[in-house]
Structure formats: structure tokens, C-alpha cells
Design an enzyme around this catalytic site. Sequence first.
Site, PDB file in Angstrom:
ATOM      1  N   GLN A 140       8.266  -9.789   8.536  1.00 48.34           N
ATOM      2  CA  GLN A 140       9.497  -9.600   9.316  1.00 48.34           C
ATOM      3  C   GLN A 140       9.217  -9.143  10.739  1.00 48.34           C
ATOM      4  O   GLN A 140      10.100  -9.203  11.593  1.00 48.34           O
ATOM      5  CB  GLN A 140      10.414  -8.580   8.621  1.00 48.34           C
TER       6      GLN A 140
ATOM      7  N   GLY B 266      13.583  -0.984   3.461  1.00 45.89           N
ATOM      8  CA  GLY B 266      12.299  -1.633   3.234  1.00 45.89           C
ATOM      9  C   GLY B 266      12.050  -2.626   4.351  1.00 45.89           C
ATOM     10  O   GLY B 266      13.000  -3.128   4.964  1.00 45.89           O
TER      11      GLY B 266
ATOM     12  N   HIS C 298      12.664  -7.755  -3.609  1.00 49.32           N
ATOM     13  CA  HIS C 298      13.107  -8.328  -2.334  1.00 49.32           C
ATOM     14  C   HIS C 298      11.953  -8.347  -1.316  1.00 49.32           C
ATOM     15  O   HIS C 298      11.696  -9.364  -0.666  1.00 49.32           O
ATOM     16  CB  HIS C 298      14.288  -7.498  -1.820  1.00 49.32           C
ATOM     17  N   GLU C 299      11.251  -7.214  -1.199  1.00 47.28           N
ATOM     18  CA  GLU C 299      10.167  -7.128  -0.197  1.00 47.28           C
ATOM     19  C   GLU C 299       8.983  -8.011  -0.583  1.00 47.28           C
ATOM     20  O   GLU C 299       8.354  -8.627   0.283  1.00 47.28           O
ATOM     21  CB  GLU C 299       9.700  -5.685  -0.002  1.00 47.28           C
TER      22      GLU C 299
ATOM     23  N   CYS D 262      19.670  -8.047   4.305  1.00 50.79           N
ATOM     24  CA  CYS D 262      18.289  -8.103   4.797  1.00 50.79           C
ATOM     25  C   CYS D 262      18.317  -8.010   6.307  1.00 50.79           C
ATOM     26  O   CYS D 262      19.161  -8.644   6.949  1.00 50.79           O
ATOM     27  CB  CYS D 262      17.653  -9.418   4.359  1.00 50.79           C
ATOM     28  N   LEU D 263      17.400  -7.229   6.874  1.00 49.45           N
ATOM     29  CA  LEU D 263      17.341  -7.081   8.328  1.00 49.45           C
ATOM     30  C   LEU D 263      17.070  -8.426   9.006  1.00 49.45           C
ATOM     31  O   LEU D 263      17.402  -8.598  10.169  1.00 49.45           O
ATOM     32  CB  LEU D 263      16.243  -6.077   8.717  1.00 49.45           C
TER      33      LEU D 263
ATOM     34  N   HIS E 201       9.465 -11.484   0.486  1.00 51.24           N
ATOM     35  CA  HIS E 201       9.164 -11.731   1.910  1.00 51.24           C
ATOM     36  C   HIS E 201       7.698 -12.130   2.079  1.00 51.24           C
ATOM     37  O   HIS E 201       7.368 -12.948   2.943  1.00 51.24           O
ATOM     38  CB  HIS E 201       9.410 -10.457   2.738  1.00 51.24           C
TER      39      HIS E 201
HETATM   40 NI    NI Z   1      14.621  -8.335   3.672  1.00 47.92          NI
END
Ligand code: NI
Length: 184
Positions: A53, A48, A140-141, A98-99, A144
Site C-alpha cells: 500500500q 492495519g 485482509h492485510e 481499506c485505506l 494485500h
Molecule cells: Ni486494506
Amino acid sequence: MALRPVLQFPDPRLRRRSLPLPEGALSPALRELARDMIEIMYDEPGIGLAAPQVGEAIRLVVMDTDWDSEDPATRNPSVLVNPQIIARRGQLTWTEGCLSVPDFQADVERAEHVQVRYADLEGKLHSEEVSGLRAVCFQHELDHLDGILFIDRISKLRRDGYVRRRRKALKFAAPAAGRPGAAL
Ligand code: NI
């Protein structure tokens, strides 16, 4: 063309509250952004990616919780425009990464089932009840989009430990290590 970099903690752009997109079909520029985000998600790899991000403070998310990184034929990305969680039920603990939070994973408590609503590229509305990994990914997304990272949902002790290590790593500018496991 080089892919945009994924912003990493503690970049302040990850902390902004993203703006909703207008109703209806996405503009060509936003479709291109969604395509780029999908490419970045698979390239990282992740399951995701939210627009903040990649530096865009808008309520746009791409997600694919089913794909197998060994087999590109399994790719089936969703584009979520203005996603919302309408209801939450149950509780589970999931080990998240998480990226945007390099070299760290931690257990996070989330709702086990969520009912979600979002528009697609064409502006068509969808409603879904999701569970398990897909429910975790949505939560989670969507965090963000409100400037929240999963490290905000763990104990202060663990978070402070990560922040210290991260500061040290940035200070010495060590190259990023590989990230095993699924990153969201
Ligand atoms: Ni993330």
C-alpha cells in the site's frame, strides 16, 4: 518530513505479489520503513497497513486492532514479517473498508478464527490463534501481500458499481471525502 501517500485503487502496484523477506532481524532500512508505516497507519487513521500500500512489494505488515484514535496512549502496534495463515476455522461476515479503496465499505465473508505465524523485527517467530476483528485484519492485510483487495471478495455487481463510481470520481478529481469507521 511528509509521510508517504497510501496508494489507492486502481493503482497497479496494489496488484503485485509481494516477495518474502530474508529470515532474521530486519535491516535498518526495513525498520525505518516499518516505523513509517506505523506512523502512516495512525495518521490515516487505520488499523492495519501492508507494505504494497506504500509501494513496497515485500511481505511486511503493521497492525494495531486495539487502539483508540482519541487516546494515543492506547497505541500498541505489531510488525509482522512474512506473515502466514496456517489454519482457518468458522465463518463470519464483517463490514470492511481499506485505506487503498477510498469511500467504500462492504460486507466480506472471512474465517472467524485463524491461526497465524509471523516473525517480528528481531526475526523471532510467533504463532497466534486470533478471532473476530483481529482475524479479519490478518486476512485482509495478508490478501494485500498477494495483490488481492477486499473488493475482489464481494459480488461482481457491487464491485462494478464501486469501480464505476471511483472512475467517475477520479475523472472529476474531486477531493477525497472523510472516511468514517475503521479502515484496514
Ligand atoms: Ni486494506
